[in-house]
Design a protein around this motif. Structure first.
Motif, PDB file in Angstrom:
ATOM      1  N   LEU A  69       1.868   3.445  -4.753  1.00 29.94           N
ATOM      2  CA  LEU A  69       0.715   4.291  -4.950  1.00 29.94           C
ATOM      3  C   LEU A  69      -0.261   3.635  -5.958  1.00 29.94           C
ATOM      4  O   LEU A  69      -1.443   3.543  -5.890  1.00 29.94           O
ATOM      5  CB  LEU A  69       0.958   5.824  -5.198  1.00 29.94           C
ATOM      6  N   LEU A  87      -3.377   8.989 -11.281  1.00 28.43           N
ATOM      7  CA  LEU A  87      -2.706   9.394 -10.258  1.00 28.43           C
ATOM      8  C   LEU A  87      -1.669  10.651 -10.236  1.00 28.43           C
ATOM      9  O   LEU A  87      -0.953  10.697  -9.587  1.00 28.43           O
ATOM     10  CB  LEU A  87      -1.988   8.103  -9.645  1.00 28.43           C
ATOM     11  N   ASP A  90      -0.819  12.971  -7.491  1.00 25.85           N
ATOM     12  CA  ASP A  90       0.044  12.393  -6.346  1.00 25.85           C
ATOM     13  C   ASP A  90       1.306  11.939  -6.607  1.00 25.85           C
ATOM     14  O   ASP A  90       2.110  12.075  -5.907  1.00 25.85           O
ATOM     15  CB  ASP A  90      -0.947  11.060  -5.673  1.00 25.85           C
ATOM     16  N   LEU A 164       0.850  10.309   2.544  1.00 25.63           N
ATOM     17  CA  LEU A 164       0.400  10.284   1.012  1.00 25.63           C
ATOM     18  C   LEU A 164      -0.116   9.091   0.348  1.00 25.63           C
ATOM     19  O   LEU A 164      -1.124   9.150  -0.137  1.00 25.63           O
ATOM     20  CB  LEU A 164       1.544  10.945   0.134  1.00 25.63           C
ATOM     21  N   SER A 168      -3.863   8.804  -1.044  1.00 23.92           N
ATOM     22  CA  SER A 168      -3.883   8.554  -2.187  1.00 23.92           C
ATOM     23  C   SER A 168      -4.818   7.217  -2.653  1.00 23.92           C
ATOM     24  O   SER A 168      -5.818   7.381  -3.225  1.00 23.92           O
ATOM     25  CB  SER A 168      -2.552   8.417  -2.880  1.00 23.92           C
ATOM     26  N   SER A 172      -8.532   6.996  -4.055  1.00 19.85           N
ATOM     27  CA  SER A 172      -8.848   6.363  -5.259  1.00 19.85           C
ATOM     28  C   SER A 172      -9.906   5.354  -4.996  1.00 19.85           C
ATOM     29  O   SER A 172     -10.848   5.118  -6.142  1.00 19.85           O
ATOM     30  CB  SER A 172      -7.466   5.313  -5.716  1.00 19.85           C
TER      31      SER A 172
END
Length: 249
Positions: A69, A87, A90, A164, A168, A172
Motif C-alpha cells: 500500500l 494511509l 487503510d 483494498l 487505496s 491516494s
C-alpha cells in the motif's frame, strides 16, 4: 484511451500485496498441515504452539501488504506530482483483517480439537488414536478466511486485500491530484477515462467538477459519493481548461 496516471501504481501495489498474501498463506497452510498430523493436536499446548508460529507468519504477511500500500501511495503521488497521502485508515483495515484471519484459524483448529475429543469419548478410544483417525479429514481443511462487510457481503481474504490495494492506491492518486490542484489555485477538474463506464461512472464521464464547491459545478465529493471512483474504477481526473466564453461569463 489514456489510462489513469496512477494505473501503474495500482498494479504495483496490488502485485506486492498479493505476493505477500500468497507467500504467507502458503506458510500458514504448511504449519496447519503439520499441526493436523500431530496426534496431540487436541491439547491447548499444541494449539498455542501452532498459533504462535502462525502469528509470526501473519505478522510478516501484514508487513508485506502494508508495504504494498505504501509503495502504491508513493507511486501514485509521483504520477501526478503531488504529495504522498496518509494511509493510517487503510493500514488499520489491513491490521483488522489479519487479526480476523488469526481468530478464524484459531477457531478452526480449536474446532478440530473438539472433534477429536468428541470422537474419543464416543468411540471410547484414546485422544491420540482419535486424532490419528481424523487426520485425513482435517488435512482437507484449507486456510481460506473470509470477511463480511457492512452490507453483509462475504469477501475471501485474498480478494479483500486485492480490492483494498486497488482502492487505496487509486484514492491516494485522487487525493494527491486534488491537493496539487488546490495548491496552485485550480478548483475545476474534469472526469476522464473510458467512455464505456459502469452504471456508477457513466453519469460522470466528461463532467466538470469543483473541488471545493465554490462554483456551480457538482463537487468531486458528490460524484464520489454517488459511486464515481469505486474500487477498480478506470477513470481519473484532469485539470479543466476553461473556454474563453466560459471565462467571460
Amino acid at each position: 484511451m489514456q489510462e489513469a496516471p496512477w494505473a501503474a501504481a495500482v498494479r504495483s501495489s496490488r502485485s506486492a500485496a498479493l505476493s505477500a498474501f500468497d507467500a504467507g498463506e502458503g506458510q500458514v497452510l504448511a504449519l496447519l498441515s503439520a499441526h493436523r498430523k500431530d496426534r496431540s493436536r487436541w491439547s491447548k499446548s499444541s494449539i498455542d504452539g501452532t498459533m504462535k508460529k502462525v502469528g509470526k507468519v501473519l505478522s510478516d504477511l501484514e508487513i508485506g501488504i502494508i508495504a504494498g500500500l505504501e509503495l502504491g501511495a508513493e507511486m501514485a503521488a509521483k504520477s501526478v506530482g503531488g504529495s504522498v497521502q496518509d494511509l493510517s485508515a487503510d493500514i488499520q483495515r489491513v491490521k483488522s483483517q489479519v487479526a480476523r484471519m488469526a481468530a478464524e484459524i484459531r477457531e478452526r483448529i480449536t474446532s478440530e480439537a473438539r472433534q477429536v475429543i468428541q470422537a474419543a469419548r464416543v468411540q471410547k478410544i484414546a485422544k491420540s488414536a482419535a486424532a490419528e483417525m481424523l487426520t485425513g479429514t482435517h488435512l482437507t481443511y484449507g486456510v481460506q478466511t473470509t470477511f463480511g462487510d457492512r452490507s453483509g457481503k462475504k469477501w475471501k481474504s485474498r480478494t479483500y486485500f486485492e480490492v483494498l490495494a486497488d482502492a487505496s492506491t487509486m484514492n491516494s492518486g485522487i487525493s494527491s491530484f486534488r491537493d496539487k490542484m488546490s495548491d496552485v489555485g485550480n478548483d475545476i477538474v474534469q472526469v476522464a477515462g473510458p467512455a464505456d463506464g459502469c452504471p456508477k461512472c457513466q453519469p460522470w464521464i466528461g463532467r466538470v467538477l469543483s473541488l471545493t464547491g465554490v462554483t456551480d459545478h457538482p463537487t468531486l465529493d458528490e460524484a464520489m459519493g454517488s459511486g464515481l471512483f469505486h474500487p477498480r474504477c478506470r477513470h481519473h481526473l484532469v485539470h479543466y481548461q476553461q473556454k474563453k466564453d466560459e471565462k467571460e461569463k
